[in-house]
Write an enzyme that holds these catalytic residues in place. Structure first.
Site, PDB file in Angstrom:
ATOM      1  N   ASP A  98       0.851  -1.179   0.000  1.00 58.33           N
ATOM      2  CA  ASP A  98       0.000   0.000   0.000  1.00 58.33           C
ATOM      3  C   ASP A  98       0.888   1.230   0.000  1.00 58.33           C
ATOM      4  O   ASP A  98       1.701   1.413   0.902  1.00 58.33           O
ATOM      5  CB  ASP A  98      -0.890  -0.026   1.253  1.00 58.33           C
ATOM      6  CG  ASP A  98      -1.704   1.246   1.398  1.00 58.33           C
ATOM      7  OD1 ASP A  98      -2.009   1.888   0.359  1.00 58.33           O
ATOM      8  OD2 ASP A  98      -2.038   1.608   2.532  1.00 58.33           O
ATOM      9  N   ASP A 129       0.628   5.147   0.111  1.00 56.47           N
ATOM     10  CA  ASP A 129      -0.375   6.141   0.396  1.00 56.47           C
ATOM     11  C   ASP A 129       0.305   7.463   0.696  1.00 56.47           C
ATOM     12  O   ASP A 129       1.267   7.511   1.450  1.00 56.47           O
ATOM     13  CB  ASP A 129      -1.159   5.672   1.622  1.00 56.47           C
ATOM     14  CG  ASP A 129      -2.394   6.505   1.833  1.00 56.47           C
ATOM     15  OD1 ASP A 129      -3.486   5.932   1.840  1.00 56.47           O
ATOM     16  OD2 ASP A 129      -2.264   7.740   1.997  1.00 56.47           O
ATOM     17  N   ASP A 183       3.531   0.925   3.126  1.00 53.61           N
ATOM     18  CA  ASP A 183       2.994   1.017   4.477  1.00 53.61           C
ATOM     19  C   ASP A 183       3.095  -0.362   5.141  1.00 53.61           C
ATOM     20  O   ASP A 183       2.394  -1.285   4.760  1.00 53.61           O
ATOM     21  CB  ASP A 183       1.535   1.486   4.389  1.00 53.61           C
ATOM     22  CG  ASP A 183       0.979   1.799   5.759  1.00 53.61           C
ATOM     23  OD1 ASP A 183       1.777   1.969   6.703  1.00 53.61           O
ATOM     24  OD2 ASP A 183      -0.251   1.873   5.895  1.00 53.61           O
TER      25      ASP A 183
END
Lengths: 363, 399
Positions: free
Chosen positions: B94, B96, B305
């Site tokens: 992920d 982000d 992440d």
């Protein structure tokens, strides 16, 4: 190298089991033809209970059979600590044997049965990266993936010491699989219970005398309840006979020392780890606590413990751990211990300013 | 029901009636979870056995956010995690903006930074180092501030949390000691081979890149930039250090004189792993390595992440669903299209830009969508429905 030889060196190989098909368990546990195998099995168990030495049989067949008898005995005893110790014993047996072979095809075959994919070219070994990371948990920092030559899905070892490193990875896989292979035995063979009764009774006696002696630890004045969850978890895992990582041991020792445990009391806890070695552990504990050597190591802070993968904040949902100021296990211990004496203010500190746990989704 | 909410739900309904969602492989083994506009919390532990069932659910319930589990279970509907019987999980990365972009950036700029990081993760790490095949990777724009990369490959389904963490640590180099690399090279008196695997090769290749960069800056007389780069890297005696790099040295190969070159050219152009010694004494070499280390940490270290990758029960956005804070679509992107993918064009639901609506702007806002700049000041205004939707979901607009 023929399969008979291999079966003695690497008795876990499924591909050699055909050699022993049709053997009766009754004979195995009673016939004089297999007494060497039984002696081997018995001596391995007793050695790991602290009594006597291992008596190796001269033939590969007996080694193979003895190994599998040990597994059955361990399944019967169902004792995690002992199983762990014997796993370490055979792990080292594996390591010695694996390092001694030169035949590439054999190396590949043995590795494949340990579910570790290996390619060998000259003096270069390539291990599949995912098989690699599944087997480094208990090895030191040198084995961390970011220190490896990783290329195209393989960790590459070449040059001096490669063979030893590859063997370490394989032996870790062996260790796990050995324990699984004991735990997966569902029914204890009746023939063993019947024909091996006396030996089993003696083994149990020795087990009760030795292992139960050091399974309990008293904490005295030290307030075990106030330990942070991560420390409790490490102790729990050790008590369950789990072979915890070096980082876990390090964290535990530094913490216990700091809150007033003596070196001896710390050692008591470590008696439960499967690869317990009194002299080695004593040395390591003294080293970490600064009794030996110049450095006194401090207790790792929360963020480090998190990096070690030892933080169990989410698992236990501990509100104290979620405080913004909770950055160190010693802060936890001190706070918890103190607030137990004066229960008043703790309530207001708990809960109201608790950081909201993010839920399981994200952008 | 307030007008704004009615409008949002109507738009979501229109979307789900007309569009398909992309079901994950083994979709019947996955857990599903949803969040709604008009109530708190998440409804989870749901399971679906057909595509129509999911679509029906979406149309009837119009969730703000739709998720499915990266894990697959024997019993995804079980209420307790322990009862679900975990069978394996995709490997998820992920990226982000929340975790990697700080400072004042527009939404568009943020997305482009994250995209650059995603490319690095995919090419440098997942394909090159970990050896995944292109077909193992699925890339999605999250509809919000980033990208998700899902890896599906027989080797990864069974990895536990710790093993996944090891992958993340490799990518982010977290807790890695670069000084040991420096020490090793100093001891051997030569740099690592550029083709070596892992961080060794990366470190070595960066030596060439940094030398080329410094040479370019120097030759274009961009001294201010040089000063700032060296300062950021914590280099003292910067003037002396730069002078050193541009000293001319006699170059020898196999003992015989070849030519005269500036040290910077030697570092940038030559293949000799011992070329580092042209810098002279150990102090100079260490200083140079310090600079490389700085560049490695900003250029090469990957971003992702960690908790998302290590959580083997993670719920992740359902591809094709709408993001309840933007109204943009969770959009699959193929690797070949990734370069040309523009989230604020390709993830925008075009049907929402046919009609216009009168809306009450509560807070000034601007956004560039479908190659058009939209800028609104507080007060009543007319805008495309898609902009109103975005504005309502972000809290800038009311109907």
């Amino acid at each position: 190298m023929d399969d008979r030889t291999l079966s003695g060196m690497f008795p876990f190989l499924k591909s050699v089991s055909y050699l022993y098909r049709g053997l009766s368990l009754k004979d195995l546990f009673s016939s004089t033809a297999y007494s060497d195998a039984r002696t081997f099995a018995y001596s391995v168990i007793m050695k790991n209970l602290g009594e006597g030495d291992v008596i190796y049989p001269p033939s590969y067949e007996m080694k193979y059979l003895g190994y599998h008898m040990v597994r059955m005995i361990l399944a019967y005893l169902n004792d995690k600590i002992l199983t762990g110790r014997v796993a370490i014993f055979f792990r080292d047996y594996f390591e010695t044997n694996f390092i001694s072979i030169d035949d590439r095809e054999v190396m590949k075959r043995v590795s494949a049965e340990l579910d570790v994919e290996i390619m060998i070219q000259g003096n270069e070994f390539s291990i599949n990266v995912f098989d690699y990371i599944s087997n480094i948990e208990r090895l030191g920092d040198d084995y961390r993936l970011f220190y490896q030559r990783l290329k195209n899905g393989y960790v590459i070892f070449s040059g001096k010491g490669s063979r030893e490193k590859v063997t370490k990875i394989l032996r870790e896989s062996f260790y796990r699989k050995f324990i699984e292979s004991v735990e997966s035995i569902e029914s204890i063979p009746e023939e063993m219970i019947l024909y091996y009764r006396e030996e089993l009774a003696r083994i149990k006696e020795a087990r009760d005398e030795n292992i139960s002696k050091y399974s309990t630890v008293e904490y005295g004045d030290i307030d075990e309840d106030s330990f942070p969850p991560c420390i409790k978890e490490i102790i729990k895992r050790i008590m369950n006979g789990e072979n915890v990582s070096h980082n876990a041991r390090f964290t535990l020792v530094t913490f216990l020392k700091q809150i007033g445990f003596s070196g001896e009391r710390i050692l008591e806890i470590f008696r439960n780890v499967p690869d317990f070695d009194m002299r080695m552990t004593e040395y390591q504990v003294k080293h970490i606590t600064g009794e030996k050597g110049k450095t006194v190591y401090s207790v790792p802070k929360c963020s480090t413990i998190e990096l070690y993968g030892l933080c169990v904040r989410d698992k236990y949902n501990d509100s104290l751990c979620r405080k913004e100021w909770m950055t160190h296990p010693l802060i936890y211990y001190r706070f918890k211990k103190r607030s137990k004496g004066s229960p008043g203010p703790q309530d207001s500190l708990d809960g109201s300013d608790m950081a909201k746990k993010s839920n399981n989704n994200h952008e | 029901m307030p007008n704004s909410l009615q409008f949002v739900q109507r738009k979501f309904q229109e979307y789900y009636v007309k569009n398909k969602i992309q079901l994950p492989p083994r979709f019947a083994q996955r857990e599903y979870g949803f969040m709604f506009f008009d109530r708190e919390g998440m409804v989870r532990h749901l399971g679906f056995s057909s595509e129509n069932e999911i679509i029906d659910f979406l149309i009837k319930n119009l969730p703000a956010h739709a998720y499915y589990s990266s894990a697959y279970y024997r019993d995804p509907k079980a209420q307790r995690m322990d009862d679900k019987d975990w069978m394996g999980a995709d490997l998820i990365f992920d990226l982000d903006a929340d975790h990697m972009v700080s400072g004042n950036f527009t939404y568009e700029e943020m997305l482009s930074i994250v995209k650059k990081e995603a490319k690095k993760l995919i090419y440098e790490f997942l394909l090159e180092d970990f050896g995944f095949n292109k077909k193992d990777l699925s890339i999605f724009f999250s509809g919000g501030r980033g990208y998700h990369i899902h890896v599906r490959n027989n080797k990864i389904y069974q990895l536990d949390s710790d093993e996944r963490r090891e992958i993340v640590s490799y990518i982010t180099a977290s807790n890695m000691n670069f000084d040991s690399f420096i020490k090793e090279q100093l001891m051997k008196g030569k740099i690592f081979n550029e083709n070596e695997g892992g961080w060794y090769g990366k470190f070595s290749r960066e030596i060439r890149h940094v030398a080329i960069l410094l040479r370019e800056l120097h030759d274009s007389e961009n001294y201010r930039e040089i000063e700032s780069v060296l300062k950021d890297a914590g280099i003292k005696n910067r003037k002396r250090f730069m002078d050193l790099l541009f000293i001319t040295k006699k170059v020898f190969r196999e003992g015989s004189y070849v030519s005269e070159k500036r040290i910077i050219d030697i570092l940038a152009d030559m293949d000799d792993p011992k070329r580092i010694n042209y810098l002279g004494d150990e102090e100079n070499i260490v200083t140079f390595f310090q600079l490389i280390k700085h560049f490695v940490s900003i250029d090469l270290v990957g971003e992702t992440d960690e908790p998302v990758t290590t959580d083997v029960h993670r719920l992740i956005r359902l591809p094709g669903s709408l993001h309840g804070k933007t109204g943009f679509r969770v959009t699959p992107v193929t690797l070949d299209e990734f370069d040309s993918f523009e989230p604020l064009k390709d993830a925008v639901v075009k049907e929402f830009f046919i009609n216009e609506i009168k809306a009450n702007v509560k807070k000034d806002f601007s956004i560039r969508v479908l190659d058009q700049d939209f800028r609104f000041k507080v007060g009543e205004d007319i805008m495309p429905e898609g902009i109103a939707l975005f504005g309502i979901l972000r809290g800038f607009v009311e109907l």
